[in-house]
Scaffold this motif. Structure first.
Motif, PDB file in Angstrom:
ATOM      1  N   UNK A 292      20.996   3.256  83.670  1.00  0.00           N
ATOM      2  CA  UNK A 292      21.768   2.888  82.752  1.00  0.00           C
ATOM      3  C   UNK A 292      22.180   1.433  82.284  1.00  0.00           C
ATOM      4  N   UNK A 293      22.004   0.741  83.402  1.00  0.00           N
ATOM      5  CA  UNK A 293      22.051  -0.736  83.325  1.00  0.00           C
ATOM      6  C   UNK A 293      20.796  -1.480  82.329  1.00  0.00           C
ATOM      7  N   UNK A 294      19.655  -0.853  82.342  1.00  0.00           N
ATOM      8  CA  UNK A 294      18.932  -1.189  81.498  1.00  0.00           C
ATOM      9  C   UNK A 294      19.088  -0.593  80.176  1.00  0.00           C
ATOM     10  N   UNK A 295      19.229   0.902  80.228  1.00  0.00           N
ATOM     11  CA  UNK A 295      18.977   1.542  78.872  1.00  0.00           C
ATOM     12  C   UNK A 295      20.324   1.351  78.179  1.00  0.00           C
ATOM     13  N   UNK A 296      21.736   1.115  78.719  1.00  0.00           N
ATOM     14  CA  UNK A 296      22.943   1.150  78.027  1.00  0.00           C
ATOM     15  C   UNK A 296      22.752  -0.206  77.089  1.00  0.00           C
ATOM     16  N   UNK A 297      22.950  -1.183  77.554  1.00  0.00           N
ATOM     17  CA  UNK A 297      23.190  -2.597  76.616  1.00  0.00           C
ATOM     18  C   UNK A 297      21.930  -2.615  75.853  1.00  0.00           C
ATOM     19  N   UNK A 298      20.829  -2.179  76.090  1.00  0.00           N
ATOM     20  CA  UNK A 298      19.632  -2.382  75.047  1.00  0.00           C
ATOM     21  C   UNK A 298      20.072  -1.334  73.880  1.00  0.00           C
ATOM     22  N   UNK A 299      20.292  -0.043  74.161  1.00  0.00           N
ATOM     23  CA  UNK A 299      20.710   0.994  73.041  1.00  0.00           C
ATOM     24  C   UNK A 299      21.932   0.427  72.287  1.00  0.00           C
ATOM     25  N   UNK A 300      22.745  -0.491  72.699  1.00  0.00           N
ATOM     26  CA  UNK A 300      23.850  -1.020  71.919  1.00  0.00           C
ATOM     27  C   UNK A 300      23.267  -1.995  71.048  1.00  0.00           C
ATOM     28  N   UNK A 301      22.366  -3.035  71.583  1.00  0.00           N
ATOM     29  CA  UNK A 301      21.882  -3.910  70.741  1.00  0.00           C
ATOM     30  C   UNK A 301      21.137  -3.503  69.690  1.00  0.00           C
ATOM     31  N   UNK A 302      20.200  -2.612  69.927  1.00  0.00           N
ATOM     32  CA  UNK A 302      19.423  -1.884  68.888  1.00  0.00           C
ATOM     33  C   UNK A 302      20.301  -1.380  67.860  1.00  0.00           C
ATOM     34  N   UNK A 303      21.161  -0.670  68.331  1.00  0.00           N
ATOM     35  CA  UNK A 303      22.356  -0.058  67.190  1.00  0.00           C
ATOM     36  C   UNK A 303      22.890  -0.905  66.324  1.00  0.00           C
ATOM     37  N   UNK A 304      23.327  -2.152  66.810  1.00  0.00           N
ATOM     38  CA  UNK A 304      23.887  -3.166  66.393  1.00  0.00           C
ATOM     39  C   UNK A 304      22.929  -3.820  65.204  1.00  0.00           C
ATOM     40  N   UNK A 305      21.655  -3.934  65.581  1.00  0.00           N
ATOM     41  CA  UNK A 305      20.663  -4.614  64.898  1.00  0.00           C
ATOM     42  C   UNK A 305      20.419  -3.749  63.704  1.00  0.00           C
ATOM     43  N   UNK A 306      20.246  -2.481  64.006  1.00  0.00           N
ATOM     44  CA  UNK A 306      19.819  -1.499  62.957  1.00  0.00           C
ATOM     45  C   UNK A 306      21.009  -1.386  61.969  1.00  0.00           C
ATOM     46  N   UNK A 307      22.178  -1.885  62.149  1.00  0.00           N
ATOM     47  CA  UNK A 307      23.334  -1.677  61.087  1.00  0.00           C
ATOM     48  C   UNK A 307      24.149  -2.971  60.934  1.00  0.00           C
ATOM     49  N   UNK A 308      23.192  -3.773  60.918  1.00  0.00           N
ATOM     50  CA  UNK A 308      23.906  -5.273  60.495  1.00  0.00           C
ATOM     51  C   UNK A 308      25.424  -5.614  61.273  1.00  0.00           C
ATOM     52  N   UNK A 309      25.403  -5.206  62.563  1.00  0.00           N
ATOM     53  CA  UNK A 309      26.420  -5.573  63.284  1.00  0.00           C
ATOM     54  C   UNK A 309      26.489  -6.613  64.291  1.00  0.00           C
ATOM     55  N   UNK A 310      27.618  -7.417  64.522  1.00  0.00           N
ATOM     56  CA  UNK A 310      27.612  -8.126  65.782  1.00  0.00           C
ATOM     57  C   UNK A 310      27.574  -7.191  66.931  1.00  0.00           C
ATOM     58  N   UNK A 311      27.572  -8.016  68.048  1.00  0.00           N
ATOM     59  CA  UNK A 311      27.668  -7.459  69.470  1.00  0.00           C
ATOM     60  C   UNK A 311      28.479  -8.503  70.443  1.00  0.00           C
ATOM     61  N   UNK A 312      29.094  -7.603  71.385  1.00  0.00           N
ATOM     62  CA  UNK A 312      29.941  -8.446  72.313  1.00  0.00           C
ATOM     63  C   UNK A 312      29.764  -7.961  73.513  1.00  0.00           C
ATOM     64  N   UNK A 313      29.645  -8.636  74.534  1.00  0.00           N
ATOM     65  CA  UNK A 313      29.433  -8.391  75.881  1.00  0.00           C
ATOM     66  C   UNK A 313      30.752  -8.877  76.756  1.00  0.00           C
ATOM     67  N   UNK A 314      31.499  -8.202  77.581  1.00  0.00           N
ATOM     68  CA  UNK A 314      32.537  -8.544  78.222  1.00  0.00           C
ATOM     69  C   UNK A 314      32.618  -8.005  79.640  1.00  0.00           C
TER      70      UNK A 314
END
Length: 206
Positions: A180-202
């Motif tokens: 999940x540590x490989x797949x989860x963050x990458x999924x979110x970044x791809x989601x953001x890129x595909x929808x013109x969104x920003x991304x936050x990691x905390x």
């Protein structure tokens, strides 16, 4: 009192991300660098990531890397304020927009970076899980993140084994599978890129 290390990555509105630095630009306070930061960074990048970390218990190298990663890196009041604002933005994210992991007495983002090693983890944005990206920055960093996280075959097996060893030795348990540590963050970044969104990691403790 026990500590639970948390890591959240979420796709958030681009306008909110773009506005954050300006909101805190007037905060006073000197840029603070943790003691030994430059030496530890040079050590990690020049082969320290491949020293023996567990024999089988944690070695001095494992403790050095953990202290370095958990130090939070260079900081200032504006950085702390933006990190807290990032947490607020993530509270509105749900479903495919967000990834979250927790480890008792540990840190999921640090486990990932140990698993990947210095060269691959340097392709990820921010500092050991903490980052703030506009939509344009998400699109720019996504190919680098994919090259680090979208590993397969023997390479993925090795990374997952290293993550598992770190979590077993440097935490009291986690709520996720290492993959999940490989797949989860990458999924979110791809989601953001595909929808013109920003991304936050905390990262943080609960």
């Amino acid at each position: 009192m026990s500590r639970t290390g948390l890591w959240m990555v979420g796709a958030v509105p681009d306008a909110e991300v773009a506005a954050l630095p300006g909101r805190f630009a007037d905060l006073e306070g000197a840029w603070v660098v943790p003691p030994g930061y430059a030496d530890d960074l040079a050590w990690w990048l020049s082969g320290g990531d491949r020293e023996p970390y567990f024999t089988p218990g944690p070695t001095a190298a494992a403790r050095r890397f953990a202290a370095f990663a958990w130090s939070g890196g260079p900081s200032a009041p504006a950085v702390a304020a933006m990190k807290e604002a990032g947490r607020e933005l993530l509270r509105a994210a749900s479903g495919e927009q967000v990834f979250a992991a927790a480890a008792r007495e540990g840190d999921p983002a640090v486990a990932l970076c140990y698993g990947l090693g210095a060269e691959a983890s340097a392709r990820l944005p921010g500092w050991f899980g903490d980052f703030l990206l506009t939509a344009a920055e998400v699109r720019a960093v996504l190919p680098h993140a994919e090259s680090a996280l979208a590993v397969s075959g023997p390479g993925r097996v090795e990374v997952l084994a290293r993550i598992d060893v770190w979590l077993s030795a440097m935490s009291d348990g986690s709520d996720f599978e290492p993959g999940m540590l490989l797949d989860g963050p990458l999924r979110v970044l791809r989601y953001a890129a595909g929808r013109g969104m920003g991304a936050v990691g905390v990262t943080g403790a609960g």
